[in-house]
Scaffold this motif. Structure first.
Motif, PDB file in Angstrom:
ATOM      1  N   MET A 137       0.795  -1.197   0.228  1.00 22.73           N
ATOM      2  CA  MET A 137      -0.012   0.028   0.041  1.00 22.73           C
ATOM      3  C   MET A 137       0.835   1.356  -0.021  1.00 22.73           C
ATOM      4  O   MET A 137       0.135   2.381   0.079  1.00 22.73           O
ATOM      5  CB  MET A 137      -0.910  -0.015   1.306  1.00 22.73           C
ATOM      6  CG  MET A 137      -1.858  -1.036   1.306  1.00 22.73           C
ATOM      7  SD  MET A 137      -2.901  -0.964   2.553  1.00 22.73           S
ATOM      8  CE  MET A 137      -3.833  -2.583   2.653  1.00 22.73           C
ATOM      9  N   TRP A 138       2.045   1.034  -0.001  1.00 24.95           N
ATOM     10  CA  TRP A 138       2.946   2.167   0.058  1.00 24.95           C
ATOM     11  C   TRP A 138       3.148   2.892  -1.225  1.00 24.95           C
ATOM     12  O   TRP A 138       2.666   2.320  -2.381  1.00 24.95           O
ATOM     13  CB  TRP A 138       4.476   1.907   0.342  1.00 24.95           C
ATOM     14  CG  TRP A 138       4.671   1.699   1.798  1.00 24.95           C
ATOM     15  CD1 TRP A 138       3.827   0.964   2.583  1.00 24.95           C
ATOM     16  CD2 TRP A 138       5.621   2.093   2.641  1.00 24.95           C
ATOM     17  NE1 TRP A 138       4.504   0.897   4.126  1.00 24.95           N
ATOM     18  CE2 TRP A 138       5.590   1.853   4.019  1.00 24.95           C
ATOM     19  CE3 TRP A 138       6.842   2.797   2.554  1.00 24.95           C
ATOM     20  CZ2 TRP A 138       6.512   2.099   4.997  1.00 24.95           C
ATOM     21  CZ3 TRP A 138       7.640   3.190   3.349  1.00 24.95           C
ATOM     22  CH2 TRP A 138       7.600   2.889   4.709  1.00 24.95           C
ATOM     23  N   PRO A 139       3.284   4.319  -1.384  1.00 24.67           N
ATOM     24  CA  PRO A 139       3.407   5.129  -2.706  1.00 24.67           C
ATOM     25  C   PRO A 139       4.395   4.558  -3.706  1.00 24.67           C
ATOM     26  O   PRO A 139       5.525   3.708  -3.233  1.00 24.67           O
ATOM     27  CB  PRO A 139       3.776   6.345  -2.201  1.00 24.67           C
ATOM     28  CG  PRO A 139       3.807   6.597  -0.809  1.00 24.67           C
ATOM     29  CD  PRO A 139       3.736   5.196  -0.054  1.00 24.67           C
ATOM     30  N   ASP A 140       4.017   4.113  -4.626  1.00 27.74           N
ATOM     31  CA  ASP A 140       5.029   3.589  -5.730  1.00 27.74           C
ATOM     32  C   ASP A 140       6.134   4.461  -5.968  1.00 27.74           C
ATOM     33  O   ASP A 140       6.394   5.683  -5.744  1.00 27.74           O
ATOM     34  CB  ASP A 140       4.426   3.934  -7.007  1.00 27.74           C
ATOM     35  CG  ASP A 140       2.902   3.091  -7.155  1.00 27.74           C
ATOM     36  OD1 ASP A 140       2.977   2.157  -6.791  1.00 27.74           O
ATOM     37  OD2 ASP A 140       1.986   3.483  -7.929  1.00 27.74           O
ATOM     38  N   ARG A 191       7.984   2.212  -2.642  1.00 31.38           N
ATOM     39  CA  ARG A 191       7.994   0.937  -2.084  1.00 31.38           C
ATOM     40  C   ARG A 191       9.066  -0.024  -2.726  1.00 31.38           C
ATOM     41  O   ARG A 191       9.576  -0.716  -1.697  1.00 31.38           O
ATOM     42  CB  ARG A 191       6.474   0.227  -2.853  1.00 31.38           C
ATOM     43  CG  ARG A 191       6.204  -1.174  -2.378  1.00 31.38           C
ATOM     44  CD  ARG A 191       5.039  -1.506  -2.989  1.00 31.38           C
ATOM     45  NE  ARG A 191       4.737  -1.226  -4.130  1.00 31.38           N
ATOM     46  CZ  ARG A 191       3.836  -0.446  -5.079  1.00 31.38           C
ATOM     47  NH1 ARG A 191       3.185   0.041  -4.417  1.00 31.38           N
ATOM     48  NH2 ARG A 191       4.091  -0.607  -6.238  1.00 31.38           N
TER      49      ARG A 191
END
Lengths: 309, 263
Positions: B195-198, B201
């Motif tokens: 779910m982390w920002p692209d 991550r």
């Protein structure tokens, strides 16, 4: 404990000297004269003593300025991690139970600030288990001032300011993110909510400590209500299951720390249908809860028998 | 070899003494699991799927992470630092074993106890309360064991180095705070890395911290299959070797610094 141990080192009684106290001769700094006549339970001498003890600790901790700065910054960052989490989650999800990022950050900052202040004030209660085990609580009992003020002043770690600053920063960010039509009553509710939150968390620390008079070991379950409580009040109450919500409304009144005051300040509807007047009642609830905690404390002190070592 | 086996047993027993601490720790872990689970339930009402995670995955993720905190000693583990502060380290170093492997063996004993006492109970409670399930694919069970073994090795390698900093910096609280922050954030403990920002991550995934928490969880949830699974285990093994080797370098530097007083 042998008699020799409690006698101060050096000549006894010590020779009168103008530099006695704080001069590194092993004697504590003299306390204000009024304390000599202190009566257990009296408010004023207790408060003077509290201030004197805290001052001494703060100046001691400031001797190691580098260490203090590193630790305060560490505390700030460590609690800021949770906030970063919140921001990450809101990158992926638009809202939670109808609350936007700014609104949740408001809850988060309010709870964090109140908890941070109580954490700064209540370290002594967290350390009560150790005092009981080492027998140092006996010493507290022999002094002519209330046990409550002495333990409260027992361990004030100013590095915990980092946590408080974190709460303030978050609250500031939240206020800048949400549009709040500030009015005098709203400001009053905000200020009283912070104070009430500090009192409520303090009461939890006190009750947790009072239980150690029976259990001796610190019940780590207290963490559920302190650290867990801080986490709980960071999100809107409606997300929790009904049993949990009822418990944290009627038994441990954490709902008054952030959720109810925030409803008033942010002018949000309450899907739980609690009476709106409760949104203004945080201070009253906090005082009642603190009285309950004081009662538990008094029971605990009466029950205390020492560990016999 | 037999010696290290005994040390592992000793590590297990030494941790098992604190039974009430383990129990209350498990209760606290479970309670936080509940809070985080309710957060995810409310969040997933706005979206069905994020980064390949559905609600069931997020709930399982929650209770596994709560259990793993103690398993890999994510937050507090300073026994070596304590021996440096007390001077005990001098006699430990003169014993006829490999100093690092001796501690590693003890740490596996500790981890095994924590697995039983702190990891399984919250998960079982999560199964009952939120209906999370265990994987049915036997391949996952085959992969999860080496993944956890490697996760403990990576986290030990990291903690070993942190502890050795006590040789230079006797007050380890600053290091403790900083490392806690870094490990909690970058291990993917709080939010699944998926779910982390692209962009962020991919970088975080390659750091050693993901090998402690995020990778074992993705293995358990069946998010890694085939080549990805092998690559993930290889990454864990890579970090285990690198951190353990780095720890040996730091140890030899520390030994040059160590002056034993008295005799």
């Amino acid at each position: 404990m042998s008699l020799r141990d409690w006698r101060p080192r050096g000549p006894y009684p010590p020779a009168p000297s103008p530099v006695r106290g704080g001069g590194g001769d092993g004697w504590p700094a003299p306390l204000p004269r009024a304390l000599g006549r202190g009566v257990p339970g009296r408010v004023l001498p207790d408060f003077t003593l509290y201030a004197a003890l805290v001052r001494a600790q703060v100046s001691a901790q400031l001797q190691y300025r580098g260490s203090f700065v590193v630790q305060a910054v560490g505390q700030f960052l460590a609690t800021f991690v949770d906030f970063i989490t919140l921001v990450f989650l809101f990158q992926r999800f638009p809202s939670i139970a109808g609350w936007t990022l700014g609104e949740v950050a408001f809850l988060y900052g309010l709870g964090g600030l109140a908890f941070g202040i109580s954490d700064l004030l209540c370290g002594g209660f967290d350390g009560l288990s150790k005092m009981i085990r080492l027998g140092t609580f006996d010493r507290v009992l022999t002094r002519p001032v209330g046990t409550f003020a002495q333990v409260l002043a027992g361990d004030v770690q100013i590095r915990r300011l980092g946590r408080i600053v974190q709460g303030m920063v978050t609250l500031g960010l939240a206020v800048s993110w949400v549009e709040v039509a500030w009015t005098a009553p709203k400001v009053a509710v905000l200020v009283s909510a912070v104070v009430a939150g500090v009192v409520i968390f303090t009461a939890i620390w006190v009750i947790g400590a009072a239980i150690t008079f029976w259990t001796v070991e610190t019940s780590e379950v207290t963490n559920v209500f302190t650290y867990g409580g801080e986490a709980l009040v960071s999100y809107p109450m409606p997300i929790y299951a009904e049993g949990l919500r009822r418990f944290f409304t009627f038994v441990v009144p954490l709902v008054f720390v952030s959720y109810l005051p925030a409803l008033y300040i942010l002018e949000k509807a309450d899907p739980l249908g609690l009476p709106p007047v409760l949104q203004l009642c945080s201070p009253i609830v906090a005082v009642v809860f603190l009285l309950v905690a004081r009662f538990c404390w008094a029971l605990g002190v009466r029950h205390y028998q020492g560990t016999g070592s | 070899m037999r010696l290290y086996w005994e040390l592992a047993r000793y590590g297990f027993r030494r941790t098992a003494i604190y039974r009430s601490a383990a129990l209350s720790g498990a209760i606290t872990n479970t309670f936080f699991g509940f809070l985080r689970a309710y957060t995810f339930i409310a969040l997933f009402q706005t979206r069905g799927e994020v980064g390949g995670y559905v609600l069931a995955d997020a709930l399982a993720f929650t209770f596994i992470t709560q259990g793993m905190a103690a398993l890999i000693a994510l937050w507090a583990w300073w026994p070596i630092a304590e021996t440096v502060q007390t001077g005990q380290v001098a006699s430990d170093l003169s014993r006829p074993y490999d100093y690092q492997f001796a501690w590693l063996a003890q740490d596996y004993g500790r981890a095994l106890f924590q697995l039983v006492a702190r990891s399984v109970p919250p998960f079982v409670v999560g199964m009952i309360a939120f209906g999370i399930t265990v994987p049915t694919d036997p391949l996952i069970w085959l992969a999860i064991i080496p993944s956890i073994v490697l996760a403990v090795a990576v986290s030990f390698g990291w903690r070993f180095i942190l502890n050795l900093t006590t040789f230079w910096w006797i007050d380890q609280r600053g290091i403790a705070n900083t490392s806690m922050l870094v490990a909690t954030l970058f291990s993917g403990f709080l939010v699944p890395l998926a779910m982390w920002p692209d962009g962020v991550r991919e970088v975080v995934y390659a750091l050693p911290f993901a090998s402690m928490v995020a990778i074992p969880i993705d293995v358990f949830l069946g998010k890694l299959q085939g080549v990805d699974l092998v690559a993930a285990l290889a990454l864990q093994a890579f970090w285990a070797v690198v951190l353990l080797a780095l720890g040996r370098l730091v140890l030899s530097a520390a030994l040059h610094k160590l002056v034993v007083q008295g005799g």
